[in-house]
Design an enzyme around this catalytic site. Structure first.
Site, PDB file in Angstrom:
ATOM      1  N   LYS A 213       0.753  -1.108  -0.004  1.00 45.42           N
ATOM      2  CA  LYS A 213      -0.107  -0.063  -0.064  1.00 45.42           C
ATOM      3  C   LYS A 213       0.948   1.297  -0.051  1.00 45.42           C
ATOM      4  O   LYS A 213       1.506   1.572   0.947  1.00 45.42           O
ATOM      5  CB  LYS A 213      -0.916   0.115   1.099  1.00 45.42           C
ATOM      6  CG  LYS A 213      -1.803   1.054   0.976  1.00 45.42           C
ATOM      7  CD  LYS A 213      -2.675   1.642   2.346  1.00 45.42           C
ATOM      8  CE  LYS A 213      -1.705   2.980   3.035  1.00 45.42           C
ATOM      9  NZ  LYS A 213      -1.811   4.032   2.432  1.00 45.42           N
TER      10      LYS A 213
ATOM     11  N   GLU B 193       9.991   0.539  10.563  1.00 38.02           N
ATOM     12  CA  GLU B 193      10.690   1.585  10.498  1.00 38.02           C
ATOM     13  C   GLU B 193      10.205   3.044  10.479  1.00 38.02           C
ATOM     14  O   GLU B 193       9.336   3.557   9.953  1.00 38.02           O
ATOM     15  CB  GLU B 193      11.654   1.522   9.067  1.00 38.02           C
ATOM     16  CG  GLU B 193      12.917   2.080   8.829  1.00 38.02           C
ATOM     17  CD  GLU B 193      12.885   3.831   8.315  1.00 38.02           C
ATOM     18  OE1 GLU B 193      12.740   3.970   7.439  1.00 38.02           O
ATOM     19  OE2 GLU B 193      13.042   4.363   9.533  1.00 38.02           O
TER      20      GLU B 193
ATOM     21  N   CYS C 186      13.118  10.306   7.847  1.00 41.41           N
ATOM     22  CA  CYS C 186      13.254   9.906   9.108  1.00 41.41           C
ATOM     23  C   CYS C 186      14.460   9.746   9.798  1.00 41.41           C
ATOM     24  O   CYS C 186      14.489  10.211  11.007  1.00 41.41           O
ATOM     25  CB  CYS C 186      12.735   8.190   9.231  1.00 41.41           C
ATOM     26  SG  CYS C 186      13.256   7.384   7.827  1.00 41.41           S
TER      27      CYS C 186
ATOM     28  N   GLU D  48       9.440  14.999  16.598  1.00 38.11           N
ATOM     29  CA  GLU D  48      10.046  15.121  15.144  1.00 38.11           C
ATOM     30  C   GLU D  48       9.125  15.834  14.313  1.00 38.11           C
ATOM     31  O   GLU D  48       7.826  15.841  14.195  1.00 38.11           O
ATOM     32  CB  GLU D  48       9.771  13.624  14.566  1.00 38.11           C
ATOM     33  CG  GLU D  48      10.233  13.510  13.087  1.00 38.11           C
ATOM     34  CD  GLU D  48      10.111  12.263  12.784  1.00 38.11           C
ATOM     35  OE1 GLU D  48       9.064  11.443  12.971  1.00 38.11           O
ATOM     36  OE2 GLU D  48      10.900  11.579  11.739  1.00 38.11           O
TER      37      GLU D  48
END
Lengths: 312, 262, 491
Positions: free
Chosen positions: C188, C262, C296, C393
Site C-alpha cells: 500500500k 521503520e 526519518c 519530530e
C-alpha cells in the site's frame, strides 16, 4: 593593495609545527559540493553575461621555450580583439608571458587596457636561490610587467620549511613594487586539499594579492574542488580581516562550460562582488576560442565551426 | 545464385582489441586456422592486464556486477552462435546463468567473507577482501564454453584481471566469448585471451613474476613449481561448480585496526 | 562599470525536464492479480507544488485488500514458489534494468506527485531504487550463503505499507528483498503519493512478472488497517510514523505474525571543534534540508561544540542564503514543496511552539510561491534539550541547534531521546569517530557525511525508531523462515 599583511586568526608562531594542524578539509565532501554546484543551469541572458565576463577575466597565456616576439605579438593582438568578426566582444584582462617576452608584450598592449603579467621566481619549478628569484622579479618589473605570477617553493613547503616559503613571498611582494602579485601554489604537487588550504592561508598571510592554482605545466590542475577549496580559504580570511584576495585557476580549463562552472562556484561561495577581473582571473590559452564560439552560438542560434575563429 | 560466405579470421583478444600473434603463426583446430600466441604475446598480455587492474578494482562492486550482468545479456543475444561452437544450447544457457550468478556476488562477497572482529581491546578491527591482481588462467580443455566461463566469472567478480590460455582443442568458443566481452562494457585489458598451444604458453604464465595467481586446469607439478618463484596463489579448477569460495580463492584479506577513544 | 554593478548574481534557468515524458492516466485502478481492478471509491491525488489535481486513484476497501491478499497467496502457493530461485532472480534483474531505462520518466513523476526536487529524484531516488532491485536479485539464489545451516525459506505473503517521503525508493526497499526471498506481496503506497507505485505496475508488465506476485492497493489509513488485520498475511512491514507503528504493533500482538517497523527519528548531528567547518556545514544542510527534511533519519538536531558555535552558525546561516526553494521540476531547485497541507500545518505548529519556547529563529529571505505547500528553510538556535523542537519530530526543513562542551555530553544529549534511528559525527580524529559511534544508540551512524544510502548497507533504528533492518544481508532475514524457528523445549 594591503601594505601590512594580516595573519588570519589561528596562526601563531612558531610556524613550522603549527601549520600542519591547521585547516582540515574533507576530500569527499568537498568534491561532492563542487560536483553539485557544477550541475547548476543558468539562464540564457546570464549565460551571455557569463561568457563575456569570462573573456574579460582571461589571462591569455603563452609560456613555452619556443616563444618569440612574433608569437607574443600575435597573442597580444588576440587579447586586445579576440573576435575580429565581432568587435563587441571585450578585450581580455591580461596576457601572461615569460620575462624575456615582457618588452614585446608591453609594446603591443600599450594604451589598450590589457595588462601584462609575467611569470617569475624560476618559473615553473621555483628551484633556485632567493637571490635569483628576486632578480627574476625585478627584471620583469623593470621591463614593464603590471602583474607578477610567482611560484612558491614546493620543495620547502613539502619538507616543512614553511617560514622559508612565507619569507620568500614577503620579499617577492616587496620586489614587485607597484605590480600586483599572484602566488602560484602548484596545487597538483601539494598532494592534499589540507595542504592546499594551508598554502593558501600562508600565501595570503604573506601578502598575496591573488592566489593561483597552477603553473599550467602539470595536467589538469584547476579542478572545481580545488577552486572551491581555495575560495573557502579566501572567504575565511575576508571574514576575519576584511582583506580581499583574488583567485586565479589556471591549467585544464578548456571549455566555456567549465569556465561558467567556475564562475557559478565563485558566485555561490563568495557572492557576486567577486565576479570582476580585479578579483578573479582565468588562466588559459585554448579556452578563449571555445568561449568565442559559444558567444557566437548564443547570438546566432547556430552551432559553430572552430575553423572560423583565429588561431594566434 | 550461390553466395560465397565471408569467413571469420580468429585472432587473439588483448587490451580490448583483436591482434594477430606477433609471431605470425597459426595452428589448426576445429578445422580452422587459429592464432598461435607466443610467449611475447603472453608477456604483452600480462603487462596490459596489470595496467587494467587499477580501473577494474577501482570500480564500485555494484558497477562490476552490472558489467558482468551485461556480459550475460550479450551472451544471451549470441546464444545460437555460441551454441555452434560448444556442446550446444544447454551448455550456453548454463554458461549465461553462471555469469548471472557470479554477477550477483560482486557486492555481497565482502559481507560473507569480511566483517568486524571483536578484538580484546579498545580497537575497531575489520577485515575486507580485496582482489589479488592479475590471474593467469589455464582454461580447461572442455567444455569449450562452460569450462572457461566457470573459471573466468569468479576471477572477474572478485575484481581481478585475467590472462587466459584458451582450450587448445576448442578455441573458437573462447574467441566468441571475447567478442562478447568486447561489447559488454568490460574495460579493455581486464580480460585477455590467448589461443595457442597449452604446453608452449602455460609455463611462461606460471613462471611470470608479475602474475599474482594461477588457475590450473589440472594438477601439474612443473607449473606449480614455477609458480613458487613469486609465491603465486595456485588454484585448481573444480569442475562444474559455482561457489563464492571460487571467488575467495582470488581475494586477499586485509585487516585494519583503529583505536576507539576521545 | 554599470553592467557589473547591476549584476547581482547569475539567474538560474528553468528546468528542461518536461512533464511530457510522463503519460498520466485520468484514473487508476488497483493492481490485483496482475490485472487492473475497478475500485468502488476513488480520490484525487495532486501536485503539492501547485495543488493541481493529477489523477483519480482508488481508495481500496476491505474486499479489495482481501482480493489482493488472495491473489498473493495464490501466486505464492503456485507459480512463484515453483520457480527455481535463479529464475526468480532474473525477474528482479529485469525490473532493475527497466527502472534504469525508464529512470527519467519515474523521476519526473516522483517530483510531480511528491514535491521533491528533480535533482534528488533523478540523482538519488531512482538510481538507488534500481540498485536495490539489482542487489537483491543477486541474493535470490544464494540464500544458503547468507544464512548458513539455517535452511532459509520464504514466509509467504507480506503486507507492506510505505510512506510518502521516498515513494518509489521505499517501494524498492520493501519489494526487492521480499521477492528475492521467495515471497509475494501486497503493498500500500502512501495516500498522497500513489503515482510512481502505479506506474511501477507497468514495469511489472514489461518484466512479465507472474500475476499476483506483486499487488498494489492504493488508499488512506483505512486500507493500511485492512491489510494489517487481514488474517492471511504472514508478515507486515511498515515504514511511517512512530504513532502508527505502535498501533500496528498492538494490533498484531498475539497473532504470531512477523513485523518490522521503520519509524521516526530526531537524529543528532554532532560537530566537534576540529571538524572541517565548510564540509560540516554541507553535511548539516544535507542532513536537514535534503528532501525538505521529510526524512526519518534527518539530522534535525545540530549538536555543535560550544567553542565553535559562532563560526559554524554564521557559516550555516550564510549557506542557507544559497538554497533555492521552488518548483520541484526545476533542475536548480534545492528545496521543494511540503508534501501536503496536513504536513505543512504540523510544521507550522511546531515552529510556532519553538518560538514560544524561547528559541531564536532564523530564516533566509525566501520568496515562496503563492500556490502549493511551502516552508522556508529554518534554523533555531539557543535550543534546549527540554524544548518541544528538540524532542518531537517536525519532519520538515527545520533545524534545532544545541551546544555541548565535551564528547561525553554530546553522546548523552544525542542519546537522550526515545528515538534512535541515525546520528552524524563530524571530527577529523578517527579514534573519536569510532569512540562516539560505539556509544551512540542509533542504527545508522554517519561520520563526516550524512544521508548516505546503499542497498548493501543495513538501515534501521534502535528504540522507538523501530526494529528490523533494510538493506544488506540483514534485510533478507525478516522475509524468511528458518530451521530451528519456534521449536519445543527438548526438541
Amino acid at each position: 593593495m594591503s601594505s601590512t599583511p594580516v595573519l588570519p586568526g589561528g596562526f601563531e608562531l612558531p610556524l613550522e609545527p603549527r601549520l600542519p594542524r591547521i585547516g582540515a578539509v574533507d576530500q569527499v565532501a568537498l568534491e561532492e559540493r563542487a560536483a553539485s554546484l557544477a550541475k547548476r543551469s543558468i539562464k540564457q541572458e546570464s549565460k551571455r553575461f557569463a561568457l563575456e565576463l569570462a573573456v574579460r577575466m582571461m589571462d591569455l597565456t603563452t609560456l613555452e621555450g619556443s616563444d618569440t616576439p612574433g608569437k607574443v605579438a600575435a597573442l597580444a593582438a588576440k587579447a586586445i580583439q579576440p573576435d575580429p568578426a565581432d568587435p563587441s566582444v571585450p578585450s581580455c584582462a591580461a596576457i601572461c608571458v615569460y620575462p624575456n617576452l615582457v618588452p614585446a608584450a608591453v609594446a603591443r598592449v600599450r594604451g589598450t587596457g590589457v595588462k601584462v603579467a609575467s611569470v617569475a621566481t624560476a618559473f615553473p619549478s621555483g628551484q633556485s636561490s632567493l637571490a635569483v628569484k628576486l632578480l627574476d622579479v625585478e627584471e620583469a618589473v623593470a621591463f614593464g610587467a603590471d602583474e607578477i605570477d610567482m611560484v612558491i617553493d614546493r620543495g620547502a613547503f613539502l619538507s616543512g620549511r614553511y617560514a622559508k616559503v612565507y619569507d620568500e613571498i614577503v620579499r617577492v611582494k616587496e620586489a614587485c613594487a607597484a605590480a600586483h602579485l599572484k602566488v602560484i601554489l602548484e596545487t597538483g604537487e601539494l598532494g592534499t586539499y589540507d595542504n592546499v588550504r594551508r598554502a593558501s592561508l600562508l600565501a595570503m598571510a604573506a601578502g598575496a594579492d591573488f592566489i593561483k592554482t597552477s603553473t599550467g605545466k602539470l595536467p589538469k590542475a584547476a579542478t572545481l574542488p580545488m577552486l572551491l577549496c581555495m575560495l573557502e580559504a579566501i572567504r575565511d580570511v575576508h571574514d576575519e580581516t576584511g582583506r580581499v584576495v583574488g583567485m586565479k585557476p589556471a591549467g585544464g580549463i578548456r571549455t566555456a562550460k567549465q569556465a561558467i562552472q567556475n564562475l557559478v562556484i565563485v558566485s555561490e561561495t563568495l557572492g557576486p562582488d567577486w565576479l570582476t577581473p580585479d578579483r578573479f582571473r582565468l588562466g588559459a590559452s585554448s579556452l578563449l576560442n571555445d568561449v568565442l564560439m559559444q558567444i557566437r552560438t548564443q547570438k546566432t542560434g547556430r552551432y559553430q565551426n572552430p575553423e572560423y575563429f583565429t588561431r594566434d | 545464385m550461390t553466395r560465397v560466405p565471408v569467413n571469420k579470421t580468429y585472432k587473439l583478444y588483448v587490451g580490448g582489441a583483436f591482434p594477430r600473434s606477433e609471431s605470425g603463426r597459426t595452428y589448426e583446430a576445429e578445422a580452422h586456422n587459429i592464432a598461435q600466441a607466443s610467449r611475447k604475446d603472453l608477456r604483452d598480455a600480462v603487462r596490459i592486464a596489470r595496467g587494467a587492474t587499477a580501473k577494474w578494482a577501482g570500480m564500485t562492486a555494484y558497477n562490476r556486477g552490472q558489467v558482468l550482468y551485461r556480459v550475460a545479456e550479450m551472451m544471451e543475444a549470441r546464444a545460437s552462435e555460441l551454441a555452434e561452437l560448444c556442446g550446444g544450447r544447454e551448455e550456453v544457457e548454463r554458461s549465461v546463468d553462471r555469469v548471472v550468478w557470479y554477477a550477483g556476488w560482486t557486492d555481497k562477497i565482502a559481507q560473507v567473507l569480511g566483517g568486524a572482529n571483536p578484538v580484546a581491546g579498545p580497537y575497531f578491527n575489520f577485515t575486507m577482501p580485496e582482489p589479488t591482481g592479475v590471474v593467469g588462467i589455464v582454461a580447461p580443455g572442455e567444455p569449450a564454453l562452460l569450462g572457461l566461463v566457470s573459471r573466468l566469472a569468479p576471477v572477474l567478480a572478485g575484481g581481478n584481471t585475467a590472462v587466459v590460455v584458451a582450450s587448445e582443442a576448442h578455441p573458437r568458443a573462447a574467441i566468441e566469448l571475447a567478442e562478447v566481452l568486447a561489447t559488454s562494457d568490460v574495460p579493455g585489458g581486464v580480460v585477455n585471451v590467448l589461443t595457442g598451444l597449452r604446453d608452449e604458453l602455460a609455463p611462461h604464465l606460471a613462471s611470470h613474476l608479475d602474475v599474482d595467481a594461477l588457475d590450473l586446469d589440472r594438477g601439474d607439478a612443473e607449473l606449480e613449481r614455477a609458480a613458487a618463484d613469486n609465491v603465486k596463489r595456485v588454484v585448481f579448477a573444480r569442475g562444474d561448480t559455482q561457489s563464492p569460495y571460487e571467488i575467495s580463492s582470488f581475494l586477499e584479506l586485509k585487516t585494519v585496526w583503529h583505536p576507539m577513544g576521545q | 562599470m554599470t553592467e557589473e554593478l547591476a549584476f547581482r548574481g547569475f539567474e538560474y534557468a528553468p528546468a528542461p525536464e518536461s512533464r511530457s515524458i510522463v503519460r498520466l492516466e485520468d484514473a487508476y485502478g488497483l493492481f490485483v492479480g496482475g490485472r487492473w481492478r475497478e475500485p468502488a471509491e476513488t480520490y484525487t491525488t495532486i501536485s503539492p507544488a501547485s495543488e493541481e489535481p493529477l489523477a483519480q486513484v482508488g481508495q481500496a476497501g476491505p474486499e479489495d485488500v482481501g482480493a489482493a491478499v488472495a491473489a498473493a497467496r495464490e501466486a505464492f502457493a503456485g507459480q512463484w514458489s515453483a520457480l527455481r530461485p535463479a529464475e526468480r532472480a532474473k525477474y528482479l534483474y529485469r525490473i532493475a534494468r527497466l527502472l534504469q531505462e525508464r529512470a527519467r520518466e519515474f523521476a519526473v513523476l516522483e517530483s510531480l506527485n511528491g514535491g521533491k526536487p528533480i535533482k534528488e529524484s533523478r540523482d538519488v531516488d531512482l538510481p538507488l531504487a534500481a540498485a536495490h532491485f539489482f542487489y537483491y536479485a543477486g541474493w535470490a539464489d544464494k540464500l544458503e550463503y547468507a544464512f548458513p545451516n539455517r535452511r532459509p525459506r520464504p514466509i509467504g505473503v507480506a503486507g507492506q505499507i510505505i510512506p510518502w517521503n521516498f515513494p518509489l525508493l521505499m517501494l524498492a526497499w520493501k519489494i526487492a528483498p521480499a521477492l528475492a526471498a521467495g515471497n509475494t506481496v501486497v503493498l500500500k503506497p502512501a495516500e498522497t503519493t500513489p503515482l510512481t507505485a502505479l506506474l511501477f505496475c507497468d514495469v511489472l508488465r514489461q518484466a512479465e512478472l507472474p500475476r499476483g506476485v506483486v499487488n498494489i492497493v492504493t488508499g488512506d489509513g483505512r486500507t493500511g488497517a485492512a491489510l494489517v488485520s487481514h488474517p492471511d498475511v504472514d508478515k507486515i512491514a511498515f515504514t511511517g510514523s512512530t504513532e502508527v507503528g505502535k498501533a500496528i504493533q498492538r494490533e498484531l500482538a498475539g497473532t504470531g505474525k512477523g513485523l518490522t517497523l521503520e519509524l521516526g527519528g530526531k537524529a543528532a548531528n554532532i560537530v566537534f571543534d576540529d571538524a572541517p567547518l565548510d564540509q560540516a556545514v554541507e553535511g548539516i544542510v544535507n542532513g536537514i534540508f535534503f528532501n525538505q527534511g521529510h526524512v526519518c533519519c534527518a539530522g534535525s538536531r545540530l549538536l555543535v561544540q560550544e567553542s565553535i558555535q559562532q563560526p559554524l552558525i554564521d557559516k550555516l546561516k550564510r549557506r542557507l542564503g544559497t538554497l533555492r526553494v521552488g518548483d520541484p521540476l526545476d533542475k536548480n531547485t534545492d528545496v521543494g514543496a511540503i508534501n501536503s497541507a496536513a504536513q505543512l500545518q504540523r510544521i507550522e505548529e511546531l515552529v510556532a511552539a519553538g518560538e514560544q519556547e524561547g528559541a531564536e529563529i532564523y530564516q533566509p529571505p525566501c520568496r515562496l510561491p503563492e500556490q502549493g505547500y511551502w516552508f522556508a528553510p529554518t534554523v533555531f538556535t539557543n535550543v534546549a534539550q527540554s524544548h518541544r523542537i528538540a524532542q518531537e519530530e517536525i519532519f520538515g526543513p527545520v533545524l534545532s541547534a544545541l551546544t555541548f562542551r565535551t564528547p561525553e555530553e554530546a553522546v548523552e544529549k544525542a542519546n537522550n531521546t526515545a528515538y534512535g534511528l541515525s546520528a552524524g559525527v563530524w571530527t577529523e580524529k578517527g579514534s573519536r569517530i569510532l569512540w562516539t559511534a560505539q556509544r551512540l544508540r542509533a542504527g545508522v551512524v554517519w561520520a563526516n557525511t550524512f544521508n548516505r544510502f546503499d542497498p548493501t548497507s543495513p538501515f534501521g533504528g534502535y528504540k522507538e525508531s523501530g526494529f528490523g533492518r533494510e538493506g544488506g544481508l540483514h534485510g533478507l532475514e525478516p522475509y524468511l523462515r528458518f530451521d530451528g524457528d519456534a521449536t519445543e523445549w527438548g526438541g
